[in-house]
Enzyme design. Sequence first.
Site, short mmCIF file in Angstrom:
data_model
loop_
_atom_site.label_atom_id
_atom_site.label_comp_id
_atom_site.label_asym_id
_atom_site.label_seq_id
_atom_site.Cartn_x
_atom_site.Cartn_y
_atom_site.Cartn_z
N SER A 26 -17.30 91.40 62.05
CA SER A 26 -17.30 91.40 60.59
C SER A 26 -15.88 91.76 60.16
O SER A 26 -15.10 92.29 60.95
CB SER A 26 -18.32 92.39 60.03
OG SER A 26 -18.13 93.69 60.55
N GLU A 28 -13.13 93.23 56.90
CA GLU A 28 -12.94 93.90 55.61
C GLU A 28 -11.71 93.34 54.91
O GLU A 28 -10.67 93.11 55.53
CB GLU A 28 -12.77 95.41 55.81
CG GLU A 28 -12.54 96.15 54.49
CD GLU A 28 -12.24 97.62 54.67
OE1 GLU A 28 -13.18 98.36 54.99
OE2 GLU A 28 -11.07 98.02 54.50
N TYR A 60 -13.36 98.86 47.18
CA TYR A 60 -13.67 99.14 45.77
C TYR A 60 -12.62 100.09 45.24
O TYR A 60 -12.46 101.21 45.75
CB TYR A 60 -15.05 99.79 45.73
CG TYR A 60 -15.71 99.88 44.38
CD1 TYR A 60 -16.19 98.75 43.74
CD2 TYR A 60 -15.92 101.11 43.77
CE1 TYR A 60 -16.86 98.82 42.53
CE2 TYR A 60 -16.58 101.21 42.56
CZ TYR A 60 -17.05 100.07 41.94
OH TYR A 60 -17.72 100.16 40.75
N ALA A 62 -10.29 102.45 42.47
CA ALA A 62 -10.57 103.63 41.65
C ALA A 62 -10.41 103.35 40.16
O ALA A 62 -10.61 104.23 39.34
CB ALA A 62 -9.66 104.77 42.07
N ASP A 120 -12.60 108.57 47.12
CA ASP A 120 -11.56 109.61 47.19
C ASP A 120 -11.59 110.49 45.95
O ASP A 120 -11.63 109.98 44.82
CB ASP A 120 -10.18 108.97 47.34
CG ASP A 120 -10.04 108.20 48.64
OD1 ASP A 120 -10.69 108.59 49.63
OD2 ASP A 120 -9.29 107.21 48.66
N ALA A 132 -22.13 110.46 49.07
CA ALA A 132 -22.58 109.15 49.55
C ALA A 132 -24.08 109.12 49.82
O ALA A 132 -24.74 108.11 49.57
CB ALA A 132 -21.80 108.76 50.80
N PHE A 223 -1.31 105.55 57.71
CA PHE A 223 -2.76 105.53 57.51
C PHE A 223 -3.44 106.60 58.35
O PHE A 223 -4.34 107.31 57.89
CB PHE A 223 -3.34 104.16 57.89
CG PHE A 223 -2.97 103.03 56.97
CD1 PHE A 223 -2.53 103.27 55.68
CD2 PHE A 223 -3.09 101.71 57.39
CE1 PHE A 223 -2.21 102.23 54.82
CE2 PHE A 223 -2.77 100.66 56.55
CZ PHE A 223 -2.32 100.92 55.27
N HIS A 273 -16.12 95.74 63.55
CA HIS A 273 -15.69 95.53 62.16
C HIS A 273 -14.16 95.59 62.12
O HIS A 273 -13.57 96.63 62.45
CB HIS A 273 -16.28 96.61 61.27
CG HIS A 273 -16.10 96.38 59.80
ND1 HIS A 273 -16.67 95.31 59.14
CD2 HIS A 273 -15.41 97.08 58.86
CE1 HIS A 273 -16.35 95.36 57.86
NE2 HIS A 273 -15.58 96.42 57.66
#
EC number: 1.5.1.54
Length: 296
Positions: A26, A28, A60, A62, A120, A132, A223, A273
């Site tokens: 998959s 992202e 998604y 902010a 975040d 979550a 990162f 992923h």
Amino acid sequence: MSFFHASQRDALNQSLAEVQGQINVSFEFFPPRTSEMEQTLWNSIDRLSSLKPKFVSVTYGANSGERDRTHSIIKGIKDRTGLEAAPHLTCIDATPDELRTIARDYWNNGIRHIVALRGDLPPGSGKPEMYASDLVTLLKEVADFDISVAAYPEVHPEAKSAQADLLNLKRKVDAGANRAITQFFFDVESYLRFRDRCVSAGIDVEIIPGILPVSNFKQAKKFADMTNVRIPAWMAQMFDGLDDDAETRKLVGANIAMDMVKILSREGVKDFHFYTLNRAEMSYAICHTLGVRPGL
């Protein structure tokens, strides 16, 4: 060709043969900010869609503009490719009623899979009103969504302890999550130890490893520093001296990712992923070498 090199080649071919046809992938993506970046995104989606991934996800943002772009891209992917498209949804910056409205809109547009995240925390903010696990509960109340959540083999930076982080994942699963996708990592053993701890804690959903193909080591290190991910010394050494050699960096990064997939596949992992950063080249090449190809 020497016997040594011939045996190396045969070992590599055998290793790849063990993986071919045995894994699912998959991908992202993230919402682009410019028209040029949007063209790159759609080129990448078109190319990677030919590999028949199990699903693709879109992050998604902010702010409302980026959130709207996520909605638009998700619907575009579904209409353009027919792939299962899974939007990320965060609860840190929206009320429960707003989240229900967003969820119903997705459901009514045929979107059945959501990646549910807290999001975040803004700088200086206090304790969040929703986590979550609360979002998973809310989504399940709206409709029978297929829900993915995040997992952290090397522990979430805000977690009080590894055990507290594990219990948080269990709460998400107990609330109805169907699978967990991990933060990227480079130490395969950290994933395997984490998977064992999940089993011991009674977490019985699939833990999908997140794979980040590295073409820019400095960016990857940035990162990693932000997300509590350890970069092994051997990996740093492999990229040493390649700051001005982008092509060799891609080759090194692709080989690292392929080795990770091969090792994890031998340990029973079937789904992977890929964090594409909206670029298809490395993920496509890695998948091709591992036997994930158009028409197969």
